[in-house]
Every structure is written in structure tokens, then in C-alpha cells.
Design a protein around this motif. Structure first.
Motif, PDB file in Angstrom:
ATOM      1  N   UNK A 198      52.967  53.104  70.641  1.00 59.97           N
ATOM      2  CA  UNK A 198      52.347  52.255  71.658  1.00 59.97           C
ATOM      3  C   UNK A 198      50.854  52.082  71.383  1.00 59.97           C
ATOM      4  N   UNK A 199      50.224  53.149  70.916  1.00 53.70           N
ATOM      5  CA  UNK A 199      48.798  53.051  70.576  1.00 53.70           C
ATOM      6  C   UNK A 199      48.604  52.064  69.421  1.00 53.70           C
ATOM      7  N   UNK A 200      49.462  52.157  68.421  1.00 51.52           N
ATOM      8  CA  UNK A 200      49.389  51.246  67.284  1.00 51.52           C
ATOM      9  C   UNK A 200      49.624  49.802  67.734  1.00 51.52           C
ATOM     10  N   UNK A 201      50.635  49.591  68.564  1.00 49.17           N
ATOM     11  CA  UNK A 201      50.939  48.238  69.044  1.00 49.17           C
ATOM     12  C   UNK A 201      49.764  47.658  69.820  1.00 49.17           C
ATOM     13  N   UNK A 202      49.132  48.472  70.647  1.00 41.07           N
ATOM     14  CA  UNK A 202      47.995  47.992  71.441  1.00 41.07           C
ATOM     15  C   UNK A 202      46.863  47.489  70.559  1.00 41.07           C
ATOM     16  N   UNK A 203      46.717  48.072  69.375  1.00 39.58           N
ATOM     17  CA  UNK A 203      45.645  47.650  68.466  1.00 39.58           C
ATOM     18  C   UNK A 203      45.916  46.283  67.852  1.00 39.58           C
ATOM     19  N   UNK A 204      47.116  45.763  68.045  1.00 35.48           N
ATOM     20  CA  UNK A 204      47.512  44.483  67.463  1.00 35.48           C
ATOM     21  C   UNK A 204      47.464  43.335  68.471  1.00 35.48           C
TER      22      UNK A 204
ATOM     23  N   UNK B 262      52.293  45.629  76.901  1.00 38.81           N
ATOM     24  CA  UNK B 262      53.136  45.960  75.758  1.00 38.81           C
ATOM     25  C   UNK B 262      54.585  45.624  76.089  1.00 38.81           C
ATOM     26  N   UNK B 263      55.408  45.518  75.046  1.00 36.60           N
ATOM     27  CA  UNK B 263      56.851  45.425  75.232  1.00 36.60           C
ATOM     28  C   UNK B 263      57.514  46.442  74.315  1.00 36.60           C
ATOM     29  N   UNK B 264      58.557  47.075  74.814  1.00 37.66           N
ATOM     30  CA  UNK B 264      59.399  47.954  74.006  1.00 37.66           C
ATOM     31  C   UNK B 264      60.791  47.348  74.044  1.00 37.66           C
TER      32      UNK B 264
ATOM     33  N   UNK C  82      51.755  58.349  79.571  1.00 36.97           N
ATOM     34  CA  UNK C  82      50.722  58.970  78.743  1.00 36.97           C
ATOM     35  C   UNK C  82      49.588  57.992  78.440  1.00 36.97           C
ATOM     36  N   UNK C  83      49.899  56.694  78.492  1.00 33.29           N
ATOM     37  CA  UNK C  83      48.878  55.662  78.261  1.00 33.29           C
ATOM     38  C   UNK C  83      48.363  55.054  79.572  1.00 33.29           C
TER      39      UNK C  83
ATOM     40  N   UNK D  93      52.010  42.389  72.188  1.00 26.67           N
ATOM     41  CA  UNK D  93      52.347  43.301  71.084  1.00 26.67           C
ATOM     42  C   UNK D  93      53.525  44.179  71.468  1.00 26.67           C
ATOM     43  N   UNK D  94      54.219  44.708  70.446  1.00 24.49           N
ATOM     44  CA  UNK D  94      55.496  45.362  70.737  1.00 24.49           C
ATOM     45  C   UNK D  94      55.711  46.617  69.914  1.00 24.49           C
ATOM     46  N   UNK D  95      56.609  47.453  70.462  1.00 25.82           N
ATOM     47  CA  UNK D  95      57.238  48.542  69.726  1.00 25.82           C
ATOM     48  C   UNK D  95      58.723  48.199  69.683  1.00 25.82           C
ATOM     49  N   UNK D  96      59.282  48.150  68.485  1.00 28.13           N
ATOM     50  CA  UNK D  96      60.679  47.741  68.328  1.00 28.13           C
ATOM     51  C   UNK D  96      61.521  48.925  67.879  1.00 28.13           C
ATOM     52  N   UNK D  97      62.656  49.107  68.564  1.00 26.01           N
ATOM     53  CA  UNK D  97      63.607  50.178  68.248  1.00 26.01           C
ATOM     54  C   UNK D  97      64.935  49.500  67.922  1.00 26.01           C
ATOM     55  N   UNK D  98      65.147  49.109  66.673  1.00 25.56           N
ATOM     56  CA  UNK D  98      66.358  48.355  66.339  1.00 25.56           C
ATOM     57  C   UNK D  98      67.612  49.216  66.411  1.00 25.56           C
ATOM     58  N   UNK D  99      68.726  48.562  66.780  1.00 27.93           N
ATOM     59  CA  UNK D  99      69.990  49.275  66.932  1.00 27.93           C
ATOM     60  C   UNK D  99      71.015  48.803  65.913  1.00 27.93           C
TER      61      UNK D  99
END
Length: 398
Positions: free
Chosen positions: A365-371, A305-307, A263-264, A324-330
Motif C-alpha cells: 500500500x505504501x508503494x502504491x501510494x507513491x504512484x 487506494x484500491x485493492x 496501519x495507514x 493507484x492499486x495493489x493487485x492480488x491476482x487469483x
């Protein structure tokens, strides 16, 4: 100096110790590294196995209370018992001048006291060194600032450790006199292998706590294979990795990452690890490459980016690369690092695992890219920290 290094856990717990072992060996120290059976032995370092298969310990057959209780009784307790005994046995056989250990190696204090040598604790997240400035990583309140009550949260890791006290006592049979020392001496020092860019040092840590920065091999970066190298030369890409977090539907997670990246307009390097991610058949395409592993220091610097799951090692590697990252903690300390990365401006707000989908990942991802600017600045600073060198300097000062 003869250094006995004892570590347990996943890749993020083993690779930093391996980096320390290689550097210490290059400086002329005699080093023995004890590590889990399923961890690859680092080249040029003397290693011994601890009788611990981490993948089996981390993979219960089910998620029901009965299945988890059975897994604890049939797999976890016996594995920890073997590890505690092996740590004592191998340390006694080596006869070190100092014992350097991971918090999970609960028998390390006992053998250091028995041999009358100094002991140094290593933390990759604050779990054993209390502070009023933030809660213990890995506890149930790891993402919430409880103010004056933060210090009390560090009782949770201590309580978990006491669960294995009988197993530690059994490991005393491996000591020279076969008896557990009556008194436990405090560690001579604590090496907090954490970047101050991710966790600024609180003012209530004692002087014996040395915040070194993250440990990684500074001798050079491993090169990815030809297929990965060719993939990296194309259009912008995302690196996605959930490490050893195999809980739940790995294919659904992989599909969500791929759909959100498309999508990005981004391609995806999907690092499947121990089963944390998988590529569903409907997501195959020239814009996706799935590999079991890849050297992060080689593939991250060029990523947009990193997820990831927010493990301490992965969080530091991504931040060090300036990505910049998107984090999905487990689980464990991952919610703590997810919250810290967001607070420090390097990651989007964490996405709970149960809410992970393409629809939640696209805006994240959009938010992370802004960082990106903030992440780039932090990465530049972290690459000058030389944490493993500072850690060895502390050990040599003993």
C-alpha cells in the motif's frame, strides 16, 4: 442494423456488452443481448438468457483433482453445452445482420457462417489475437516476456477451446439445416476493448484489430445508496474488491485488507461481491463498511487506494478513476493485468494470493501510494478514450 450480442462470464464480461447494447439502441439499431442467467438485465435493452449460471460454474465443491474433475463433468460441461445451443438458437431466431461475441461463446462462428452474416470478436484481454510482444493473457506464462516465443502461448486458449468441440458440434442441431458449416470463416473484425494506456498496441496486430479502449456506460454514473454515500464523505478510504473470486478464506483476506488499511490510517469500503471478501467479526468498526456491490465509477474516484484481484473490468475501472492499486491476482487473465498495471507504474508489485496478509499489504500500500501522480495522469487520459463509441463506429462501418 440488427445486432446480436453474445457474452458469457462475470460482471466484467457482461457490463461492457450492456454498455454497447444501450449505445447501439440509442442510435436506432435493433439489438438483442444474450447473457448468463445470473446477470442482471440492463434497462432498456432486449435480452435473452443463455442457460448459464456463472456462479455455479465458478464454484467447485472442492479443490482436489477428483472434486475438480467431477465439477467439470457435472457442472461445467453441461452448462457450456446449454450456452452453446442457446446462443445458436437465439441468434437464428433473431436473424441479425452481424454477430458480435465474447471468445467463450464458441458456437458464435458456426451460427454466423450458417446465416452468412459477418462476425466480430470481442476481447477484453489478448487471448485470441497473437503477438510476439507479450504472451497470451490467462496462460501459464502470462507474466513473463518470452520474446519470440510469446506467439506460441496463444495455442493454450485454442487448446482449451478444442476441449469443447464436441459440445459445439451438438449445438449445430439448432441451425436451420441442422448441420455445422464445413468451413469456418474468420472474424470480419476484432474489437480489443483494452486501453492503450494499460496495454500499448503492438506493431504486429493486423489492421482488422481495433483497439477501442475499455467499454463502459458513458450516459451517467449510478449513485451509491445512502449508507455508502455517507461513508464516502469521511476520511480517506480504500476500496477493496475481489469480485467473483471466492476461492480460499474470504474472511482472512478481508481481515488482512482492514488491518493493513488501519496501519495507514485509512478506512475501508469492502465490496464482498460473490464471496471474494468477507468482514471477520473482530474487524468490525466505524472505519469499515462491507457491501455486496457498489458502482465503481461512483466510489473509486474519491478513493486513496484500491485493492483488487486484477480482472480486466476492475483493472480498467480503477485505472480510469486515476487510483493507484495493489493487485492480488487469483486466476485467468488476472496475473497478466496485475503485471501490466505494475509495469505501467499504476500499481505496486503484485502479491500472490498465497502470500496475502497484513504484513505484505502494508508495504505494498505504501508503494502504491507513491504512484498516485502516474495513476492520476493515466486516469485523465483514459477518461477521454470513449471506447464503446469507437466500437460502435467500427460495427456501423461494416
Amino acid at each position: 442494423m440488427r445486432m446480436m450480442l453474445l457474452t458469457a462470464g462475470t460482471r466484467g464480461d457482461v457490463e461492457p456488452f450492456a454498455a454497447l447494447a444501450r449505445l447501439a439502441t440509442s442510435r436506432g439499431h435493433e439489438v438483442r443481448l444474450a447473457l448468463p442467467d445470473d446477470a442482471p438485465a440492463p434497462e432498456g435493452v432486449e435480452t435473452v438468457a443463455l442457460g448459464l449460471d456463472v456462479q455455479r460454474v465458478l464454484r467447485p465443491a472442492g479443490r482436489t483433482p477428483w472434486a475438480l474433475a467431477h465439477h467439470l463433468r457435472a457442472e461445467v460441461r453441461p452448462a457450456m453445452r446449454r450456452m452453446f445451443a442457446a446462443a445458436v438458437r437465439e441468434t437464428v431466431a433473431f436473424g441479425p445482420d452481424v454477430v458480435v461475441h465474447h471468445p467463450l461463446v464458441l458456437s458464435a462462428p458456426m451460427v454466423a457462417d450458417s446465416l452468412a452474416v459477418p462476425r466480430v470478436l470481442v476481447e477484453f484481454a489478448p487471448v485470441a489475437t497473437p503477438s510476439e510482444r507479450f504472451p497470451a493473457a490467462g496462460g501459464p506464462t502470462a507474466t513473463r516476456d518470452l520474446g519470440a516465443h510469446n506467439r506460441s502461448t496463444y495455442a493454450v486458449p485454442r487448446t482449451v477451446a478444442r476441449f469443447f468441440d464436441a459440445d459445439v458440434a451438438r449445438a449445430a442441431a439448432e441451425l436451420p439445416d441442422g448441420r455445422r458449416p464445413a468451413r469456418r470463416s474468420p472474424s470480419r473484425a476484432t474489437l480489443m476493448a483494452v486501453s492503450p494506456e494499460l496495454l500499448p498496441r503492438p506493431d504486429d496486430w493486423p489492421e482488422r484489430v481495433h483497439q477501442t479502449g475499455a467499454w463502459y456506460d458513458e450516459a451517467g454514473t449510478a449513485s451509491p445508496d445512502r449508507v455508502v454515500s455517507a461513508f464516502l464523505t469521511g476520511r480517506p478510504y480504500v476500496v477493496a474488491s475481489f469480485g467473483s473470486m471466492a476461492r480460499g478464506d474470504a474472511a482472512a483476506r478481508g481481515g488482512a485488507v482492514v488491518s493493513a488499511a488501519r496501519a495507514h490510517g485509512l478506512r475501508v469500503l469492502l465490496v464482498t461481491g460473490w464471496g471474494g471478501l468477507a468482514l471477520p467479526p473482530e474487524c468490525h468498526g466505524p472505519d469499515v463498511l462491507a457491501v455486496r456491490s457498489a458502482p465503481f465509477d461512483a466510489v473509486l474516484p474519491g478513493a486513496s487506494l484500491a485493492v483488487h484481484h486484477g480482472g480486466a473490468g476492475t483493472s480498467h475501472a480503477v485505472a480510469r478513476a486515476g487510483v493507484p492499486a495493489v493487485v492480488v491476482p487469483v486466476t485467468a487473465d488476472q496475473p497478466f493485468w496485475a503485471a501490466q498495471l505494475h509495469r505501467q507504474g499504476m500499481a505496486a508489485a503484485p502479491i500472490p494470493l498465497r502470500r496475502l496478509s497484513a504484513s505484505t499489504l502494508v508495504p505494498a500500500m505504501r508503494d502504491a501510494s507513491s504512484r498516485r501522480v502516474r495513476a492520476t495522469d493515466v486516469g485523465r487520459i483514459m477518461r477521454r478514450e470513449h471506447g464503446v463509441q469507437r466500437a460502435l463506429d467500427v460495427l456501423e462501418s461494416l
